[in-house]
Each structure stands twice: as C-alpha cells, then as structure tokens.
Design a protein around this motif. Sequence first.
Motif: not given
Length: 355
Positions: A110-128, A181-186
């Motif tokens: 939705n217009g925001s850019r991310f770099y999701l690396m192995q073992g990282q998690v990104n949690m969102v709520v979005a209308p679409w 944005g993304p961050g490492f999961a545990s």
Amino acid sequence: MDKKASNSLSITINPKPMIRMFAPEGVIRFQEHDQATALLKPDSYIPGATTFEAAPPAGQFLLQTYSQPNYTIYKSTFIPARDQVLRVEYGTQFLGFRIMIDNHIRYQLNGSRFYLMQGQVNMVVAPWVNSEMQLRKNELYVAFDLQIDPQWFAKLKINHPAIFEIAEGIGTNQTIILHGGPGFASIRVLDRMEDLLRDPGNESLVEDLIREVVEARAVKQSHRQISELQIESLFRVKAEIKKHLASRQQLRYWARSAGMNITYFKELFKTVFGITPYHYLLYERIREAKRLMQFYPHLTLSEVAVACGFTNYNNLRRAFYALENVTLSQWQRLSNITCLLVSIGVGCILKGGIA
C-alpha cells in the motif's frame, strides 16, 4: 476456483475474499495441486490444507491454504524463472502478519516499502492489500502468512501496549504496520509457527503465535547491520544445534561453522533469534524433554535427560525449572491432567455428551 474474469483469475477460499496474483505477463492461473505430477513441491504439506499450483512462464508457484472461521493460514513457495515483480491484490480488510521462512524479499505494501529478511515478521492491519514483491531468478522463496478475523482478535485481550498500534487501525481506512516495519521474530515465534503448520486446526496455537509475534515486535531490536549471507549461516547453524541435541556441542564449533569469531557469532545470533546460542540449546533440549515425557511416559527422567543431551537428571531438573518455572514432576502432573481432560472431552463428544 473462480474462472469468470478474463484477466484476473482469483483463488477464492470461501467465505474469505479473493486474492489475485499477477506476474509481468498478467494473472497467474492456479489449479489444484497434483502431488504426482507437480514440478514444485513444498518441504512439507499442511495437514488438511488445500494446495494450489501454477507453472506460468514467470516460474513455479505453490500456495497452501488452511481456513477456519477465525483465521486463515497461507504458506507460499515461489521459484521465479527470471528477475521480476510479483503483484498481489486482496480486496478487503487484512489483519495479520507475514514471516519469511526462506530467503529475503523487497516489497511494497500500500505504498510503503520494506525489506523482509529471513526470520523477520511484519504485522499489519490494512483496508485492502496492494503489494509488489521483487523476486530474483531461480531463487527459492517461502513465506508464512496468518490472516486473523478482527472480531476474534479483539476478544483475545492481549494485554500489551504494542497491540494498540494495530487495534486502532481495525475498521478504518488506514494501513498500520506494527512498530513501523519488519523486525526479527523470536525463537518462540518460529517454533510456534512450525507447531501450527503441523497442527493448523489448533486455535490455542494460533493465539500463542499472535501473542509471541506482538511481544517479539515490541522488543527494542539492535540496529547492527547484518547481511543476507550471515542470516543464512545463522539459520543453518540453528538447524544443526536442533538436529544434534544429544551430542556435546561447543560454541567454538558453531561460530566456525557460521564463519564468524565467537564474540561476533554470539552477538548476531541473539540479534536474529532473541536468545544466545547456549540458551537456545537449553531451550530446544527442554522442548524435546517435554515431548519425550508426553509421548514416551515409560522413559525414566534420567533416560529423558540423557536423550536430550543432559549429562544427568539433576542438570535436566535445574534447567527445566529455570526455563519453565515449575518442577519436572509438577509439569508432568499438569500434562497428565490436560491429556485426561482432552480424552474425556473427546469421549463425551463422540457419545453426543457434554453441551
């Protein structure tokens, strides 16, 4: 499977809304997966899931879906035939998160850019969801997504300040990403995810995973730069530690296997997994001890200790209490009571019993 639209074939998982996936040539046309003839197969199949496959000019694609009223699990596996951008559309509100199981992706949501690396998690709520993922030729990508029903999510009563970031966006026209944005999961997040993929209908595992994700993302994380190659090395060593729990393992060997000195290895391991290598070894040994006590009750505690890599029962006892805050005997009693209640409940249900 909906085939009415000429340029937007969708995977429809009733009563969930439609997902549309596009390669540069246009829509990716999926069909139900045939294990006998498929060119691409997952490392494991999710029990009870529906699996779709596609083999367009863009590459090999596999999507496993498991849907319950309160959540839907997606596990995606891609091998692109060339460097390309894969676009995904989801036409209604999305609440949930993605964990990168294998490889690393650059994407926009939705217009925001991310770099999701192995073992990282990104949690969102979005209308679409309007997402684009940059994929590299012949690379294997594996991602886990959990979509959560917002009303059920509100009932979980997760008492953590970080959750208000997400809760504020439910039902609005905003896209909110937990902690920006993304961050490492545990380690706990990664293990709960693996448990859920083996037992996808277990709603309590879903609740545990959501809580662990929220807590992992709430932890202030190191800003140390870490390369893709270093992350891949750390995951390889993590797998080695878990595979050889009963052997005598040494920090020096792990560091050498990762291509790092000991100090740097310890620091990066904790950055990626939220735990030191030694405490990870203890954590996995305790998990294995619980599994053995639950499924092999004829084993003595001394036998369990040796099977998990402890030199004797006392070492297991001390480590178990330090991690679980209960004694071995207390845990066994609680586990036996839980198993008894489950068996009674199942028996009553089979007899048409309890209301």
